[in-house]
Design an enzyme around this catalytic site. Structure first.
Site, PDB file in Angstrom:
ATOM      1  N   SER A  42       0.764  -1.090   0.283  1.00 28.56           N
ATOM      2  CA  SER A  42       0.078  -0.081   0.267  1.00 28.56           C
ATOM      3  C   SER A  42       0.883   1.392  -0.126  1.00 28.56           C
ATOM      4  O   SER A  42       1.546   1.577   0.871  1.00 28.56           O
ATOM      5  CB  SER A  42      -0.980   0.048   1.278  1.00 28.56           C
ATOM      6  N   ASN A  45       0.994   6.254  -4.794  1.00 30.70           N
ATOM      7  CA  ASN A  45       1.546   6.373  -6.060  1.00 30.70           C
ATOM      8  C   ASN A  45       1.347   7.800  -6.540  1.00 30.70           C
ATOM      9  O   ASN A  45       2.178   8.117  -7.568  1.00 30.70           O
ATOM     10  CB  ASN A  45       0.970   5.282  -7.032  1.00 30.70           C
ATOM     11  N   CYS A  46       0.506   8.419  -6.067  1.00 25.60           N
ATOM     12  CA  CYS A  46       0.203   9.824  -6.594  1.00 25.60           C
ATOM     13  C   CYS A  46       1.378  10.785  -6.342  1.00 25.60           C
ATOM     14  O   CYS A  46       1.881  11.835  -6.613  1.00 25.60           O
ATOM     15  CB  CYS A  46      -0.869  10.626  -6.215  1.00 25.60           C
ATOM     16  N   PRO A 313     -20.445 -14.602  -9.933  1.00 25.61           N
ATOM     17  CA  PRO A 313     -20.899 -13.977  -8.656  1.00 25.61           C
ATOM     18  C   PRO A 313     -19.948 -14.083  -7.569  1.00 25.61           C
ATOM     19  O   PRO A 313     -20.458 -13.308  -6.519  1.00 25.61           O
ATOM     20  CB  PRO A 313     -22.299 -15.018  -8.186  1.00 25.61           C
ATOM     21  N   ALA A 317     -14.185  -7.079  -8.554  1.00 25.22           N
ATOM     22  CA  ALA A 317     -12.988  -6.426  -9.183  1.00 25.22           C
ATOM     23  C   ALA A 317     -13.130  -4.854  -9.004  1.00 25.22           C
ATOM     24  O   ALA A 317     -14.118  -4.427  -8.950  1.00 25.22           O
ATOM     25  CB  ALA A 317     -12.808  -6.612 -10.773  1.00 25.22           C
ATOM     26  N   GLY A 319     -10.686  -0.828  -9.020  1.00 24.07           N
ATOM     27  CA  GLY A 319      -9.510   0.080  -9.067  1.00 24.07           C
ATOM     28  C   GLY A 319      -9.461   0.345 -10.791  1.00 24.07           C
ATOM     29  O   GLY A 319     -10.385  -0.101 -11.538  1.00 24.07           O
ATOM     30  N   ASP A 320      -8.155   0.377 -11.193  1.00 27.47           N
ATOM     31  CA  ASP A 320      -7.900   0.621 -12.343  1.00 27.47           C
ATOM     32  C   ASP A 320      -8.097  -0.213 -13.332  1.00 27.47           C
ATOM     33  O   ASP A 320      -8.023   0.126 -14.686  1.00 27.47           O
ATOM     34  CB  ASP A 320      -6.330   1.024 -12.531  1.00 27.47           C
ATOM     35  N   TYR A 463     -17.619  33.361   2.897  1.00 25.54           N
ATOM     36  CA  TYR A 463     -16.949  34.646   2.308  1.00 25.54           C
ATOM     37  C   TYR A 463     -16.397  35.582   3.536  1.00 25.54           C
ATOM     38  O   TYR A 463     -16.936  35.868   4.564  1.00 25.54           O
ATOM     39  CB  TYR A 463     -18.044  35.520   1.623  1.00 25.54           C
TER      40      TYR A 463
END
Length: 605
Positions: A42, A45-46, A313, A317, A319-320, A463
């Site tokens: 884990s 990656n960004c 069933p 899956a 993610g990418d 504001y």
């Protein structure tokens, strides 16, 4: 599903690790096994480009969780360097290989979660096997890039008990970050191929390290998910920061001149480079799913329903690697983003353990820092709307990020796309120095909530002078879009200048001083504050195309003129929007003030 199911998860990072953690929070009895082919289960990656640039100095900061921390906190059976070789869906068994020992075992499951991610595309370019040519997708890729930067190469001696090369990473103050003192350990030139999110971030970070950076992009503008005029400010910023930008170009071959590596472009240019990073996109990793007989979608990703269940069933899956439904159009799409992957992993775990959870499509909300600018977007771009044949309208506003009377206010350019019939929000893009993320986040929430441009007028946003304006940028976009739909103003587009008719007159309603500094070629000048006194000087037998700097004065002029019987349209976003459009067409900005694009402009005096 039994109260204590055996849940097998293939792949960690955002989707798989989230599924494992959520499953444990819902069930203390479940037997949860997490398999990861790489050494890191884990990681952020960004954040990889920012460690390469020295902004994130410690490598360990990128490790969100380790096998030890996941085991201690969540009682997970985490196995790194372990590959899923095949899936026997009928027997509900996965053949697993330990990559250190080569030993294979058969792991049964009650529920299987696939989170294999995506692989970086590596085009079949002649000579691309050189070890100085890298991709960036995971920690290992990052280590290889750092090894090249340190001139140790990817084959550097590994530390005892480690799968990673020994890389000497200089502290930020010594690697060309502003204020640095030494560049002796660095190669001199870097080539980044592909100007998407990762390519832009890498170009910035490599410049921070003091390298000469060339960025090659096959498209006519950077950041292909954006519209050309909205990415043009990023191109100007790249040029200001010394990045050699080659648009509309691609690499045809890599060649060697002695020890030197040279990239040959399709226009014949030759670029010496000590480091190359290919950042031309990703492909969903579907090999395991395909060989197991799972259905793939039209985009090539693993087909799932809104509960992340595949065509089997018992198999889910996330993610990418999966095909999702686009929130705006309802069409299938591939959107490799960390936020959606996290939510998908969470939903898969909840469904496995009996909860009725559903994934509600992907908007594609994303953001990118490019030196001093920020670009962000949500929903569909105008380019995609055109490609899909969807009806839309567009408006542009250029407000400041906070009250202009408070110091350091910075302009934001915001583009809003919406349905012509009902004002439903289709997408938005923004670029600026500050406050971009806040505005796109608000529009993303509004879009998901089903709000329209009319609702944006009424949003009550915080504001105070250091933070915003009484009429926020979001409100302003709502006002402009709503004015269009209510028929208060008609708009014209810069593209119409190509076929301008004789009966159409361009009218610059800015001041004479602004007009003299640069205008749209052929425009007459009639300042809005003097407009009521000059009505007799304007032609009534055609159409007036008015514009100002950012659109507001043009709107006021259009309201005055229309109520005095003129046929008139305003340029949304004004001259600033015209300049962005012109820049996106490749016309040099200097030509505007010199009148080279169509002769000197005239003033209506």
């Amino acid at each position: 599903m039994s109260p204590s199911p055996r849940i097998l998860i293939i792949g960690g990072v955002a989707g798989g690790a989230s599924a494992a953690a959520r499953a444990r929070r819902l069930s203390e009895d479940a037997d949860i096994v997490l398999l990861e082919r790489g050494p890191d289960v884990s990681f952020a990656n960004c954040g990889l480009p920012y460690h390469i640039g020295g902004v994130i100095e410690e490598r360990g900061r990128l490790l969100v969780q380790t096998p030890e921390s996941l085991s201690a906190r969540f009682d997970l059976d985490v196995r790194v360097r372990t590959e899923a070789v095949s899936i026997d869906a009928q027997a509900q068994v996965v053949l697993v290989r330990n990559l250190r020992t080569g030993k294979e075992t058969r792991e049964p499951y009650d529920a299987l979660v696939l989170s294999p991610g995506a692989t970086a595309l590596r085009p079949a370019i002649p000579g691309a096997e050189d070890e100085r040519i890298c991709t960036l997708r995971n920690m290992g890729d990052m280590d290889r890039i750092l090894a090249v930067l340190a001139k140790g190469g990817p084959r550097s001696q590994a530390a005892p008990g480690s799968d990673r090369p020994v890389v000497r990473v200089l502290p930020a103050q010594q690697v060309g970050v502003p204020g640095g003192t030494s560049r002796a350990a660095l190669p001199g030139t870097a080539l980044v191929v592909g100007a998407g999110f990762i390519g832009l971030e890498l170009a910035e970070q490599l410049r921070h390290r003091g390298l000469a950076v060339t960025l090659v992009e096959k498209l006519s503008h950077v950041l292909g998910v954006a519209d050309g005029e909205m990415s043009f400010p990023l191109q100007e910023e790249l040029a200001r920061q010394g990045v050699d930008l080659r648009l509309g170009r691609s690499v045809s071959a890599f060649e060697h001149e002695g020890e030197a590596l040279v990239a040959k472009l399709d226009d014949g240019a030759c670029l010496p480079c000590d480091l190359v990073v290919l950042s031309v996109g990703v492909r969903p990793e579907t090999t395991l799913a395909r060989e197991a007989g799972l259905a793939l979608g039209a985009t090539g990703g693993i087909l799932v329903d809104d509960q992340m269940r595949t065509s089997d069933p018992h198999i889910f899956a996330v993610g990418d690697a999966i095909e999702i439904r686009d929130f705006t159009s309802g069409d299938p799409a591939l959107v490799p983003l960390a936020g959606p992957a996290n939510r998908q992993g969470r939903i898969a775990a909840e469904v496995i353990l009996g909860r009725d959870s559903h994934y509600k499509a992907t908007q594609g909300t994303s953001i990118c820092k490019v030196f001093g600018l920020t670009f962000a977007m949500t929903g569909l771009s105008e380019t995609l709307l055109q490609r899909k044949g969807m009806a839309y309208r567009r408006v542009y506003v250029h407000p400041a990020d906070h009250a202009t009377y408070y110091p350091d206010a910075q302009p934001i350019t915001l583009k809003l796309l919406f349905e012509p019939e009902n004002g439903r929000i289709l997408g938005a893009q923004a670029v600026g120095v500050a406050g971009v993320d806040k505005r796109i986040d608000v529009i993303a929430v509004a879009q998901r909530a089903g709000l329209t441009v009319f609702d944006l007028e009424d949003l009550e946003l915080c504001y105070a002078p250091p933070f915003g304006s009484a009429k926020d940028a979001i409100n302003m976009a709502g006002f402009v879009a709503s004015n269009v739909l209510r028929g208060d103003v008609e708009l014209w587009e810069p593209e119409e200048l190509v076929g301008l008719r004789e009966a159409q007159t361009l009218v610059d309603v800015r001041t004479f001083q602004e007009h003299a500094l640069g205008t749209i070629p052929g425009a007459i000048c009639a300042p809005v504050d003097e407009l009521r006194d000059r009505l007799e000087d304007l032609p009534r037998d055609g159409e007036l195309l008015v514009f100002c700097q950012v659109g507001l004065r043009g709107y006021l002029a259009a309201r005055i003129l229309s109520q005095h019987g003129f046929k008139v349209r305003n340029l949304s976003g004004g001259y600033k929007r015209y300049a962005m459009w012109q820049g996106a067409q490749g016309v040099p900005r200097e030509s505007e003030a010199k009148g080279e694009a169509g002769g000197p402009a005239s003033c209506l005096c």
